[in-house]
Design a protein around this motif. Structure first.
Motif, mmCIF file in Angstrom:
data_model
loop_
_atom_site.group_PDB
_atom_site.id
_atom_site.type_symbol
_atom_site.label_atom_id
_atom_site.label_comp_id
_atom_site.label_asym_id
_atom_site.label_seq_id
_atom_site.Cartn_x
_atom_site.Cartn_y
_atom_site.Cartn_z
ATOM 1 N N LEU A 11 0.823 -1.209 0.000
ATOM 2 C CA LEU A 11 0.000 0.000 0.000
ATOM 3 C C LEU A 11 0.858 1.260 0.000
ATOM 4 O O LEU A 11 0.511 2.248 -0.637
ATOM 5 C CB LEU A 11 -0.924 -0.008 1.219
ATOM 6 N N LEU A 12 1.982 1.217 0.685
ATOM 7 C CA LEU A 12 2.794 2.417 0.854
ATOM 8 C C LEU A 12 3.804 2.646 -0.260
ATOM 9 O O LEU A 12 4.025 3.789 -0.661
ATOM 10 C CB LEU A 12 3.522 2.364 2.202
ATOM 11 N N CYS A 13 4.468 1.604 -0.738
ATOM 12 C CA CYS A 13 5.565 1.876 -1.669
ATOM 13 C C CYS A 13 5.630 0.934 -2.870
ATOM 14 O O CYS A 13 6.044 1.361 -3.932
ATOM 15 C CB CYS A 13 6.903 1.846 -0.926
ATOM 16 N N CYS A 14 5.249 -0.304 -2.733
ATOM 17 C CA CYS A 14 5.480 -1.263 -3.813
ATOM 18 C C CYS A 14 4.230 -2.115 -4.030
ATOM 19 O O CYS A 14 4.019 -3.111 -3.341
ATOM 20 C CB CYS A 14 6.689 -2.135 -3.473
ATOM 21 N N GLY A 15 3.413 -1.727 -5.002
ATOM 22 C CA GLY A 15 2.158 -2.418 -5.256
ATOM 23 C C GLY A 15 2.314 -3.861 -5.690
ATOM 24 O O GLY A 15 1.394 -4.657 -5.545
ATOM 25 N N VAL A 16 3.483 -4.230 -6.194
ATOM 26 C CA VAL A 16 3.716 -5.604 -6.656
ATOM 27 C C VAL A 16 3.645 -6.591 -5.482
ATOM 28 O O VAL A 16 3.358 -7.770 -5.676
ATOM 29 C CB VAL A 16 5.080 -5.685 -7.381
ATOM 30 N N LEU A 17 3.881 -6.113 -4.273
ATOM 31 C CA LEU A 17 3.821 -6.988 -3.099
ATOM 32 C C LEU A 17 2.388 -7.307 -2.679
ATOM 33 O O LEU A 17 2.169 -8.196 -1.855
ATOM 34 C CB LEU A 17 4.578 -6.353 -1.927
ATOM 35 N N GLY A 18 1.406 -6.609 -3.242
ATOM 36 C CA GLY A 18 0.004 -6.833 -2.902
ATOM 37 C C GLY A 18 -0.472 -8.252 -3.152
ATOM 38 O O GLY A 18 -1.035 -8.887 -2.252
ATOM 39 N N PRO A 19 -0.276 -8.781 -4.363
ATOM 40 C CA PRO A 19 -0.713 -10.159 -4.603
ATOM 41 C C PRO A 19 0.013 -11.181 -3.726
ATOM 42 O O PRO A 19 -0.564 -12.201 -3.347
ATOM 43 C CB PRO A 19 -0.382 -10.385 -6.085
ATOM 44 N N VAL A 20 1.270 -10.896 -3.379
ATOM 45 C CA VAL A 20 2.012 -11.809 -2.501
ATOM 46 C C VAL A 20 1.382 -11.810 -1.112
ATOM 47 O O VAL A 20 1.161 -12.876 -0.513
ATOM 48 C CB VAL A 20 3.504 -11.398 -2.435
ATOM 49 N N ALA A 21 1.081 -10.617 -0.587
ATOM 50 C CA ALA A 21 0.432 -10.521 0.723
ATOM 51 C C ALA A 21 -0.948 -11.162 0.685
ATOM 52 O O ALA A 21 -1.357 -11.829 1.642
ATOM 53 C CB ALA A 21 0.323 -9.059 1.148
ATOM 54 N N TRP A 22 -1.640 -11.000 -0.418
ATOM 55 C CA TRP A 22 -2.968 -11.569 -0.583
ATOM 56 C C TRP A 22 -2.903 -13.097 -0.534
ATOM 57 O O TRP A 22 -3.654 -13.751 0.193
ATOM 58 C CB TRP A 22 -3.531 -11.080 -1.907
ATOM 59 N N ALA A 23 -1.993 -13.680 -1.286
ATOM 60 C CA ALA A 23 -1.875 -15.143 -1.345
ATOM 61 C C ALA A 23 -1.378 -15.721 -0.019
ATOM 62 O O ALA A 23 -1.933 -16.710 0.479
ATOM 63 C CB ALA A 23 -0.941 -15.545 -2.477
ATOM 64 N N LEU A 24 -0.326 -15.112 0.547
ATOM 65 C CA LEU A 24 0.181 -15.609 1.835
ATOM 66 C C LEU A 24 -0.851 -15.441 2.940
ATOM 67 O O LEU A 24 -0.974 -16.301 3.824
ATOM 68 C CB LEU A 24 1.469 -14.882 2.220
ATOM 69 N N ILE A 62 -5.034 -6.829 -0.611
ATOM 70 C CA ILE A 62 -6.106 -6.694 -1.597
ATOM 71 C C ILE A 62 -6.202 -5.244 -2.071
ATOM 72 O O ILE A 62 -6.283 -4.970 -3.276
ATOM 73 C CB ILE A 62 -7.454 -7.172 -1.009
ATOM 74 N N ILE A 63 -6.176 -4.303 -1.122
ATOM 75 C CA ILE A 63 -6.257 -2.887 -1.485
ATOM 76 C C ILE A 63 -5.049 -2.475 -2.328
ATOM 77 O O ILE A 63 -5.187 -1.760 -3.325
ATOM 78 C CB ILE A 63 -6.378 -2.013 -0.220
ATOM 79 N N GLY A 64 -3.858 -2.935 -1.949
ATOM 80 C CA GLY A 64 -2.653 -2.632 -2.720
ATOM 81 C C GLY A 64 -2.722 -3.178 -4.131
ATOM 82 O O GLY A 64 -2.283 -2.527 -5.083
ATOM 83 N N THR A 65 -3.276 -4.381 -4.292
ATOM 84 C CA THR A 65 -3.419 -4.979 -5.618
ATOM 85 C C THR A 65 -4.388 -4.184 -6.478
ATOM 86 O O THR A 65 -4.118 -3.909 -7.653
ATOM 87 C CB THR A 65 -3.897 -6.436 -5.500
ATOM 88 N N VAL A 66 -5.519 -3.798 -5.889
ATOM 89 C CA VAL A 66 -6.515 -3.022 -6.638
ATOM 90 C C VAL A 66 -5.936 -1.676 -7.060
ATOM 91 O O VAL A 66 -6.104 -1.251 -8.214
ATOM 92 C CB VAL A 66 -7.796 -2.845 -5.788
ATOM 93 N N LEU A 67 -5.237 -1.008 -6.148
ATOM 94 C CA LEU A 67 -4.625 0.277 -6.500
ATOM 95 C C LEU A 67 -3.556 0.112 -7.575
ATOM 96 O O LEU A 67 -3.435 0.961 -8.471
ATOM 97 C CB LEU A 67 -4.025 0.933 -5.260
ATOM 98 N N MET A 68 -2.798 -0.974 -7.514
ATOM 99 C CA MET A 68 -1.776 -1.224 -8.531
ATOM 100 C C MET A 68 -2.425 -1.382 -9.911
ATOM 101 O O MET A 68 -1.936 -0.826 -10.901
ATOM 102 C CB MET A 68 -0.971 -2.481 -8.190
#
Length: 92
Positions: free
Chosen positions: A28-41, A70-76
């Protein structure tokens, strides 16, 4: 007195609880690519916590990281679409 279907002793925090929270916040703060990783884990950790029968804790951290992922992925995705529209839209 022993309560049936409850583990004896304290619950152990899920090993990935802090990692999911960190990845969700970083997405959410700096790297949107980590969103799907956080979502899956986060989904995997939530399933393991649910199936542990109360032996694993850290559910709150996992849920917060999962939602942030999820929010980070959507914003990405939104920013990627906007970037492509600007890139290919030209002088609109």
């Amino acid at each position: 007195m022993v309560i049936p279907n409850q583990p004896i002793g304290q619950t152990i925090e899920h090993p990935n609880a802090t990692a999911v929270l960190f990845l969700g916040a970083a997405s959410l703060l700096c790297c949107g690519v980590l969103g799907p990783v956080a979502w899956a884990l986060g989904k995997r950790a939530l399933d393991q916590i649910d199936h542990s029968g109360g032996a694993l804790g850290g559910r709150t951290q996992v849920v917060v990281g999962y939602i942030l992922g999820i929010i980070g992925t959507v914003l990405m995705v939104i920013f990627a679409v906007l970037f492509l529209l600007i890139l290919f839209g030209g002088n609109a």
